[in-house]
Design a protein around this motif. Structure first.
Motif, PDB file in Angstrom:
ATOM      1  N   ALA A  29       0.836  -1.243   0.117  1.00  0.00           N
ATOM      2  CA  ALA A  29      -0.189  -0.077  -0.076  1.00  0.00           C
ATOM      3  C   ALA A  29       0.869   1.279  -0.015  1.00  0.00           C
ATOM      4  CB  ALA A  29      -1.091  -0.046   1.272  1.00  0.00           C
ATOM      5  N   GLY A  30       0.474   2.169  -0.849  1.00  0.00           N
ATOM      6  CA  GLY A  30       1.553   3.373  -1.002  1.00  0.00           C
ATOM      7  C   GLY A  30       1.269   4.409   0.253  1.00  0.00           C
ATOM      8  N   LYS A  31       0.405   4.278   1.031  1.00  0.00           N
ATOM      9  CA  LYS A  31       0.220   4.888   2.377  1.00  0.00           C
ATOM     10  C   LYS A  31       1.557   4.232   3.303  1.00  0.00           C
ATOM     11  CE  LYS A  31      -2.969   5.917   6.082  1.00  0.00           C
ATOM     12  NZ  LYS A  31      -4.394   5.940   6.468  1.00  0.00           N
ATOM     13  N   MET A  32       1.558   3.112   3.225  1.00  0.00           N
ATOM     14  CA  MET A  32       2.628   2.505   4.109  1.00  0.00           C
ATOM     15  C   MET A  32       3.784   2.763   3.781  1.00  0.00           C
ATOM     16  SD  MET A  32       2.529  -1.491   5.365  1.00  0.00           S
ATOM     17  CE  MET A  32       3.595  -1.844   6.864  1.00  0.00           C
ATOM     18  N   ILE A  33       4.189   3.102   2.643  1.00  0.00           N
ATOM     19  CA  ILE A  33       5.500   3.272   1.760  1.00  0.00           C
ATOM     20  C   ILE A  33       5.920   4.635   2.057  1.00  0.00           C
ATOM     21  CG2 ILE A  33       6.819   3.499  -0.165  1.00  0.00           C
ATOM     22  CD1 ILE A  33       5.083   1.287  -1.517  1.00  0.00           C
ATOM     23  N   ALA A  34       5.394   5.832   1.770  1.00  0.00           N
ATOM     24  CA  ALA A  34       5.423   7.157   2.081  1.00  0.00           C
ATOM     25  C   ALA A  34       4.025   7.977   2.102  1.00  0.00           C
ATOM     26  CB  ALA A  34       6.421   7.536   0.787  1.00  0.00           C
ATOM     27  N   THR A  35       4.259   8.985   2.975  1.00  0.00           N
ATOM     28  CA  THR A  35       3.227   9.986   3.030  1.00  0.00           C
ATOM     29  C   THR A  35       3.498  11.281   2.310  1.00  0.00           C
ATOM     30  OG1 THR A  35       4.391  11.203   4.880  1.00  0.00           O
ATOM     31  CG2 THR A  35       2.895   8.975   5.495  1.00  0.00           C
ATOM     32  N   VAL A  36       2.536  11.883   1.996  1.00  0.00           N
ATOM     33  CA  VAL A  36       2.807  13.165   1.418  1.00  0.00           C
ATOM     34  C   VAL A  36       3.740  14.167   2.115  1.00  0.00           C
ATOM     35  CG1 VAL A  36       1.625  15.514   0.793  1.00  0.00           C
ATOM     36  CG2 VAL A  36       0.420  13.214   0.485  1.00  0.00           C
ATOM     37  N   ASP A  37       4.033  14.185   3.395  1.00  0.00           N
ATOM     38  CA  ASP A  37       4.941  14.744   4.038  1.00  0.00           C
ATOM     39  C   ASP A  37       6.494  14.205   3.634  1.00  0.00           C
ATOM     40  OD1 ASP A  37       3.203  16.590   5.280  1.00  0.00           O
ATOM     41  OD2 ASP A  37       3.022  15.483   7.075  1.00  0.00           O
ATOM     42  N   ASP A  38       6.410  13.095   3.368  1.00  0.00           N
ATOM     43  CA  ASP A  38       7.868  12.490   3.097  1.00  0.00           C
ATOM     44  C   ASP A  38       7.998  12.803   1.752  1.00  0.00           C
ATOM     45  OD1 ASP A  38       7.698  10.880   5.256  1.00  0.00           O
ATOM     46  OD2 ASP A  38       7.193   8.977   4.365  1.00  0.00           O
ATOM     47  N   LEU A  39       7.011  12.800   0.751  1.00  0.00           N
ATOM     48  CA  LEU A  39       7.238  13.166  -0.699  1.00  0.00           C
ATOM     49  C   LEU A  39       7.742  14.816  -0.587  1.00  0.00           C
ATOM     50  CD1 LEU A  39       4.284  11.549  -2.496  1.00  0.00           C
ATOM     51  CD2 LEU A  39       6.518  10.659  -1.854  1.00  0.00           C
ATOM     52  N   GLU A  40       6.981  15.493   0.191  1.00  0.00           N
ATOM     53  CA  GLU A  40       7.626  17.093   0.305  1.00  0.00           C
ATOM     54  C   GLU A  40       8.872  17.167   0.675  1.00  0.00           C
ATOM     55  OE1 GLU A  40       4.415  19.015   2.384  1.00  0.00           O
ATOM     56  OE2 GLU A  40       3.041  18.881   0.701  1.00  0.00           O
ATOM     57  N   ALA A  41       9.250  16.337   1.739  1.00  0.00           N
ATOM     58  CA  ALA A  41      10.563  16.434   2.447  1.00  0.00           C
ATOM     59  C   ALA A  41      11.503  16.011   1.301  1.00  0.00           C
ATOM     60  CB  ALA A  41      10.658  15.690   3.574  1.00  0.00           C
ATOM     61  N   ILE A  42      11.472  14.945   0.642  1.00  0.00           N
ATOM     62  CA  ILE A  42      12.231  14.529  -0.376  1.00  0.00           C
ATOM     63  C   ILE A  42      12.577  15.500  -1.388  1.00  0.00           C
ATOM     64  CG2 ILE A  42      12.645  12.607  -2.030  1.00  0.00           C
ATOM     65  CD1 ILE A  42      11.256  10.750  -0.243  1.00  0.00           C
ATOM     66  N   ALA A  43      11.380  16.149  -1.987  1.00  0.00           N
ATOM     67  CA  ALA A  43      11.544  17.082  -3.139  1.00  0.00           C
ATOM     68  C   ALA A  43      12.294  18.270  -2.665  1.00  0.00           C
ATOM     69  CB  ALA A  43       9.904  17.594  -3.539  1.00  0.00           C
ATOM     70  N   ALA A  44      12.381  18.492  -1.234  1.00  0.00           N
ATOM     71  CA  ALA A  44      13.064  19.712  -0.970  1.00  0.00           C
ATOM     72  C   ALA A  44      14.644  19.423  -0.510  1.00  0.00           C
ATOM     73  CB  ALA A  44      12.355  20.123   0.549  1.00  0.00           C
ATOM     74  N   THR A  45      14.964  17.911  -0.115  1.00  0.00           N
ATOM     75  CA  THR A  45      16.428  17.843   0.117  1.00  0.00           C
ATOM     76  C   THR A  45      16.234  16.238  -0.064  1.00  0.00           C
ATOM     77  OG1 THR A  45      18.178  17.835   1.655  1.00  0.00           O
ATOM     78  CG2 THR A  45      15.837  17.778   2.590  1.00  0.00           C
ATOM     79  N   ASP A  46      17.594  16.129  -0.660  1.00  0.00           N
ATOM     80  CA  ASP A  46      17.877  14.480  -0.844  1.00  0.00           C
ATOM     81  C   ASP A  46      18.241  13.853   0.490  1.00  0.00           C
ATOM     82  OD1 ASP A  46      17.485  14.966  -3.453  1.00  0.00           O
ATOM     83  OD2 ASP A  46      19.640  14.511  -4.075  1.00  0.00           O
ATOM     84  N   ARG A  47      18.510  14.584   1.517  1.00  0.00           N
ATOM     85  CA  ARG A  47      18.993  14.030   2.740  1.00  0.00           C
ATOM     86  C   ARG A  47      17.820  14.324   3.976  1.00  0.00           C
ATOM     87  NH1 ARG A  47      23.672  16.775   1.391  1.00  0.00           N
ATOM     88  NH2 ARG A  47      25.698  15.420   1.182  1.00  0.00           N
ATOM     89  N   ALA A  48      16.628  14.003   3.356  1.00  0.00           N
ATOM     90  CA  ALA A  48      15.486  14.439   4.337  1.00  0.00           C
ATOM     91  C   ALA A  48      15.428  13.010   5.386  1.00  0.00           C
ATOM     92  CB  ALA A  48      14.089  14.454   3.514  1.00  0.00           C
ATOM     93  N   ASP A  49      15.113  13.561   6.405  1.00  0.00           N
ATOM     94  CA  ASP A  49      15.056  12.430   7.566  1.00  0.00           C
ATOM     95  C   ASP A  49      13.516  12.123   7.762  1.00  0.00           C
ATOM     96  OD1 ASP A  49      15.471  10.992   9.770  1.00  0.00           O
ATOM     97  OD2 ASP A  49      15.467  12.490  11.415  1.00  0.00           O
ATOM     98  N   VAL A  50      13.162  11.214   6.745  1.00  0.00           N
ATOM     99  CA  VAL A  50      11.948  10.644   6.677  1.00  0.00           C
ATOM    100  C   VAL A  50      11.874   9.226   6.659  1.00  0.00           C
ATOM    101  CG1 VAL A  50      10.655  12.793   5.776  1.00  0.00           C
ATOM    102  CG2 VAL A  50      11.689  11.167   4.370  1.00  0.00           C
ATOM    103  N   PRO A  51      10.857   8.303   7.099  1.00  0.00           N
ATOM    104  CA  PRO A  51      10.620   6.961   6.981  1.00  0.00           C
ATOM    105  C   PRO A  51      11.104   6.427   5.491  1.00  0.00           C
ATOM    106  CG  PRO A  51       8.976   7.539   8.223  1.00  0.00           C
ATOM    107  CD  PRO A  51       9.624   8.860   7.830  1.00  0.00           C
TER     108      PRO A  51
END
Length: 390
Positions: free
Chosen positions: A324-346
């Motif tokens: 399930a996509g919700k289990m892989i990543a949240t919208v907050d995760d995606l926004e953090a990754i878009a902002a930086t390659d070193r995002a501290d997200v699951p």
């Protein structure tokens, strides 16, 4: 049908259950008018028997059940465990462990997001779930035979669901993924109630430090009040009114009573006095001591476009992997990754990084492309040779 209503019966039943590698567990509870759930019935099943425990039976001591829930040799299988576990935490200060949540496991095994128990039983066991007593009053006694049969049915089919999902996880080598998720469900901190953290549910509703300070104090007051009176939060103060108070920060009875949604006359009660006192505490807070408010991440249109591409990639990875996509990543995760390659997200950690995170970074860095073939999104690696060599 088997209903346990005495302590000796419960002790003997739990002793039998403790001989098995796993048991299935469910609860029936009442929470419409209280903050804390009121336990009414507990259902447990082993491979060879299933029974219900009348938690309201006179003089019934639940200690044998609590000991079984804490037995490290027996896996406790739940479906959507959080509320069930919260009950055991409140009554006995324990979190059942080890634990297996079939709803979480189903998300890993390709059954979609937050699949219901009935849907899993229909899909795996090929039988419909009896819903005749779904909205029954579990507080009323005596329990009718149909109620007991319905309750026990929730743990009998769960045995087959558990075995099927466990086999899928082992076959796909994803059992470790589930164990990562179970760490959250089996952590006591998940169920601890901290009034001072109640504001976190509304952290995206305020933008100014002053508003945050008032929100923190008023939300903490409401949480403590609901707990002490054992009533739902909305009985103390509804969410929209809580936010209105935080944003307006009224300092007088008149100002509080003039708020559009505030209950008429409440400003003249003890609760009104408490709210005004909480507002004053919030306004007196040093802004430097407040948690940092999350700001909209930079990047403008470019960052927003990256997030949209990452959403497409997430859907593609979810479809490809069956997770399930919700289990892989949240919208907050995606926004953090878009902002930086070193995002501290699951999404950039553990199995999620291997499944999705690395691809997300490749997409950002131009080493992966998305295209459509026959109506289906396909990810194209620009360095297939190197990836294969890895």
């Amino acid at each position: 049908m088997s209903l346990i209503a005495t302590t000796p019966e419960l002790h003997a039943a739990c002793a039998r259950m403790a001989r098995y590698a796993y048991i299935t567990v469910d609860t029936e509870f009442h929470r419409e008018t209280t903050f804390w759930p009121i336990l009414c019935v507990v259902q447990i099943a082993s491979d060879d028997e299933a029974l219900a425990i009348d938690a309201h039976a006179p003089d019934l001591d639940l200690k044998p059940l609590f000991a079984l829930m804490a037995d490290p040799k027996v896996v406790k299988v739940f479906h959507a465990a959080r509320q069930d576990v919260e009950i055991f935490w409140k009554l006995a200060g324990l979190v059942p462990s080890p634990m297996f949540d079939t709803q979480v496991a189903a998300m890993v095994c390709g059954y979609g997001e937050q699949v219901s128990y009935g849907e899993l039983v229909q899909s795996i066991c090929r039988v419909p779930v009896d819903k005749s007593s779904r909205f029954t009053d579990w507080m009323r006694r005596p329990l009718a035979p149909a109620q007991i049969d319905y309750a026990i049915g929730d743990v009998t089919h769960l045995r087959d669901v558990y075995r099927a999902l466990l086999a899928k996880l082992k076959k796909s080598d994803r059992l470790g993924w589930l164990e990562d998720e179970m760490r959250v469900l089996t952590s006591a901190s998940t169920y601890e109630q901290h009034p001072e953290r109640a504001w976190e549910r509304f952290k995206n509703r305020v933008r100014k430090p002053r508003d945050l300070a008032v929100l923190m104090e008023v939300a903490a007051w409401r949480e403590a009040e609901a707990q002490s009176r054992d009533v739902p939060r909305s009985r103390v103060l509804k969410d929209d009114i809580l936010i209105e108070v935080a944003l307006a920060a009224p300092r007088t009875q008149e100002a509080l009573g003039n708020l559009r949604a505030f209950p008429r006359g409440m400003e003249r009660t003890r609760a009104g006095e408490d709210i005004l006192a909480a507002v004053e505490r919030g306004l007196a807070r040093d802004p430097k001591t407040l948690p940092k408010l999350e700001r909209a991440r930079g990047g403008g249109a470019s960052c927003a476009a990256t997030v949209e591409l990452l959403k497409v990639l997430l859907r593609q990875v979810s479809d490809e992997s069956g997770v399930a996509g919700k289990m892989i990543a949240t919208v907050d995760d995606l926004e953090a990754i878009a902002a930086t390659d070193r995002a501290d997200v699951p999404a950039l950690q553990g199995w999620r990084r291997k499944l999705f995170g690395d691809r997300a970074l490749e997409l950002k860095q131009g080493r992966l492309a998305l295209t459509v073939e026959n109506g289906k999104v396909i990810a194209l690696e620009w360095r297939e040779g190197e990836r294969a060599a890895e």
